[in-house]
Design a protein around this motif. Structure first.
Motif, mmCIF file in Angstrom:
data_model
loop_
_atom_site.group_PDB
_atom_site.id
_atom_site.type_symbol
_atom_site.label_atom_id
_atom_site.label_comp_id
_atom_site.label_asym_id
_atom_site.label_seq_id
_atom_site.Cartn_x
_atom_site.Cartn_y
_atom_site.Cartn_z
ATOM 1 N N THR A 24 2.417 -5.007 -3.724
ATOM 2 C CA THR A 24 1.527 -5.694 -4.670
ATOM 3 C C THR A 24 1.449 -5.005 -6.028
ATOM 4 O O THR A 24 1.076 -5.627 -7.016
ATOM 5 C CB THR A 24 0.111 -5.792 -4.084
ATOM 6 O OG1 THR A 24 -0.430 -4.460 -3.935
ATOM 7 C CG2 THR A 24 0.133 -6.480 -2.724
ATOM 8 N N GLY A 25 1.801 -3.707 -6.066
ATOM 9 C CA GLY A 25 1.691 -2.960 -7.314
ATOM 10 C C GLY A 25 0.273 -2.496 -7.610
ATOM 11 O O GLY A 25 0.027 -1.853 -8.633
ATOM 12 N N LYS A 26 -0.672 -2.790 -6.707
ATOM 13 C CA LYS A 26 -2.068 -2.416 -6.921
ATOM 14 C C LYS A 26 -2.332 -1.019 -6.360
ATOM 15 O O LYS A 26 -1.698 -0.584 -5.403
ATOM 16 C CB LYS A 26 -2.993 -3.424 -6.253
ATOM 17 C CG LYS A 26 -2.919 -4.824 -6.860
ATOM 18 C CD LYS A 26 -3.894 -5.762 -6.157
ATOM 19 C CE LYS A 26 -3.827 -7.160 -6.766
ATOM 20 N NZ LYS A 26 -4.760 -8.097 -6.079
ATOM 21 N N LYS A 27 -3.309 -0.337 -6.972
ATOM 22 C CA LYS A 27 -3.680 0.992 -6.493
ATOM 23 C C LYS A 27 -4.509 0.869 -5.212
ATOM 24 O O LYS A 27 -5.371 0.002 -5.087
ATOM 25 C CB LYS A 27 -4.490 1.737 -7.551
ATOM 26 C CG LYS A 27 -3.666 2.175 -8.752
ATOM 27 C CD LYS A 27 -4.506 2.997 -9.723
ATOM 28 C CE LYS A 27 -3.647 3.467 -10.900
ATOM 29 N NZ LYS A 27 -4.460 4.273 -11.868
ATOM 30 N N LYS A 28 -4.234 1.760 -4.268
ATOM 31 C CA LYS A 28 -4.976 1.785 -3.015
ATOM 32 C C LYS A 28 -5.366 3.223 -2.679
ATOM 33 O O LYS A 28 -4.742 4.174 -3.166
ATOM 34 C CB LYS A 28 -4.140 1.185 -1.878
ATOM 35 C CG LYS A 28 -3.962 -0.309 -1.970
ATOM 36 C CD LYS A 28 -3.346 -0.865 -0.681
ATOM 37 C CE LYS A 28 -3.288 -2.383 -0.723
ATOM 38 N NZ LYS A 28 -2.779 -2.945 0.547
ATOM 39 N N GLN A 29 -6.396 3.350 -1.865
ATOM 40 C CA GLN A 29 -6.841 4.668 -1.421
ATOM 41 C C GLN A 29 -6.834 4.732 0.095
ATOM 42 O O GLN A 29 -7.130 3.747 0.765
ATOM 43 C CB GLN A 29 -8.249 4.974 -1.946
ATOM 44 C CG GLN A 29 -8.305 5.138 -3.454
ATOM 45 C CD GLN A 29 -9.708 5.467 -3.946
ATOM 46 O OE1 GLN A 29 -10.658 5.530 -3.168
ATOM 47 N NE2 GLN A 29 -9.826 5.712 -5.252
ATOM 48 N N LYS A 30 -6.484 5.899 0.613
ATOM 49 C CA LYS A 30 -6.456 6.084 2.054
ATOM 50 C C LYS A 30 -7.172 7.378 2.418
ATOM 51 O O LYS A 30 -6.959 8.417 1.786
ATOM 52 C CB LYS A 30 -5.024 6.143 2.568
ATOM 53 C CG LYS A 30 -4.935 6.263 4.087
ATOM 54 C CD LYS A 30 -3.491 6.237 4.562
ATOM 55 C CE LYS A 30 -3.431 6.351 6.077
ATOM 56 N NZ LYS A 30 -2.052 6.327 6.584
ATOM 57 N N ASN A 31 -8.044 7.289 3.437
ATOM 58 C CA ASN A 31 -8.769 8.454 3.935
ATOM 59 C C ASN A 31 -7.807 9.356 4.711
ATOM 60 O O ASN A 31 -7.241 8.954 5.718
ATOM 61 C CB ASN A 31 -9.909 7.990 4.853
ATOM 62 C CG ASN A 31 -10.796 9.133 5.320
ATOM 63 O OD1 ASN A 31 -10.354 10.268 5.459
ATOM 64 N ND2 ASN A 31 -12.058 8.829 5.595
#
Length: 371
Positions: A24-31
């Motif tokens: 998607t090209g979107k920023k994501k965060q992962k714990n």
């Protein structure tokens, strides 16, 4: 670019990874872990930073091989000829995607590709399998550069060995017999151009009348036929060396004159409705596909009980005849459109070895046996 940071939530310290989703090209965060003590969180933070710095860590992605393959080919197509691009897409759709296309890139291992290659051994030739491997290698190199995979698994694959073989060719006697049998048939001129000038089948079918200089007895090769999206079209040859002008024997020029005269007569009678400049064309006035001529040639050989060879082997027969006639390799290489003499030497090494043995025998006969 991925990076990590610590954020305090309630009483715990949580280490987060932030990355860009490749789909998607979107920023994501992962714990990446929750810790009661800040020093433990900092320790995890340092580990992750080292992993990112050393390219040992990859952002999670769900891209599967088939999607990456088709995306790669679409973006890489400008570097390929139409024929090669269509061939690559066909191989992906027929073989690679059905067999291993649903594997996630991050789960792809050398064993998957090695099993794929091993399954094709005996089904396809080693040369063809190498094309499959090349497609995978190019696509996965891109995946590695984009940090979608840790390493390119193709680097660990055992490539099947090519079986060395000699092309079946006609000797001088067999070529003369073929020319006599084909006389006054629709295949006579294509056979003459292949065996007498060493032209490729695509080059013969790409000839137009402006390629023929009847006065100087010259033939210019500057177009070939290819099949694109089910239609036969003309395009420039793959390499600059394939574009060439060669001298033709008087007999070949006379045959071309007679063929042009017949074409003009048919046009005047209205039997050729489409006004085109092609030397060879189908009933609709369109260029002919290579496989159509190949099949006609095969049926012709069977009909006349001649040893079976491919139409392309007429070109090999022509070059072999030139080599045996002591024509310099550089001249031969330029006439048949090879990029350099090494190509000619590699393809016809078996002929040259035979000539080397003949040269040794001549030295023995003319020098040592006289002493």
């Amino acid at each position: 670019m991925s990076f990590v940071f610590i954020r305090k939530r309630s009483k715990n310290y949580i280490v987060y990874l932030e990355y860009k989703d490749p789909d998607t090209g979107k920023k994501k965060q992962k714990n990446m872990g929750s810790f009661e003590k800040k020093r433990d969180a900092n320790k995890k933070l340092v580990e992750l930073k080292d992993a990112i710095y050393n390219d040992d860590f990859l952002a999670p992605n769900k891209t599967i091989l088939k999607n990456h393959l088709m995306d790669f080919l679409e973006k890489y197509k400008e570097n390929l000829s139409i024929t090669t691009y269509n061939s690559y897409v066909r191989i992906c759709n027929k073989y690679i995607i059905p067999m291993i296309g649903d594997i996630k890139l991050e789960d792809l291992r050398p064993i998957h590709i090695q099993d794929y290659v091993d399954d094709l051994v005996g089904v396809l030739t080693p040369q063809t399998i190498k094309i499959h491997i090349n497609i995978l290698n190019l696509a996965l190199k891109r995946a590695y550069k984009l940090r979608l995979i840790r390493e390119n698994p193709v680097e660990y694959i055992e490539v099947p060995k090519s079986r060395k073989f000699k092309n079946k060719i006609y000797n001088q006697e067999e070529m003369v017999k073929l020319l006599n049998v084909s006389k006054d048939t629709p295949l006579e001129l294509p056979i003459v151009l292949a065996s007498g000038l060493g032209l490729r089948i695509s080059e013969i079918l790409g000839l137009t009348w402006d390629n023929i200089d009847f006065d100087e007895k010259l033939i210019t090769v500057d177009k070939i036929t290819i099949r694109s999206n089910g239609k036969v079209v003309l395009k420039s040859p793959k390499t600059d060396s394939s574009i060439r002008t060669i001298s033709a024997p008087t007999e070949v020029i006379n045959m071309l004159k007679n063929h042009k005269r017949k074409c003009i007569e048919l046009k005047l009678k209205g039997e050729i409705k489409k006004n085109n400049n092609f030397i060879f064309f189908d009933k609709n006035g369109e260029p002919i596909a290579q496989d159509v001529l190949s099949r006609k040639f095969s049926r012709f050989l069977n009909k006349h009980n001649l040893d079976h060879i491919r139409f392309h082997d007429l070109r090999h027969s022509h070059v072999t005849l030139l080599i045996n006639s002591k024509i310099p390799i550089k001249v031969i290489s330029e006439r048949v459109g090879h990029s350099n003499i090494n190509t000619t030497l590699n393809i016809y090494s078996h002929v040259l070895k035979e000539m080397d043995k003949e040269a040794s025998d001549k030295i023995s006969e003319n020098l040592f046996k006289l002493s």
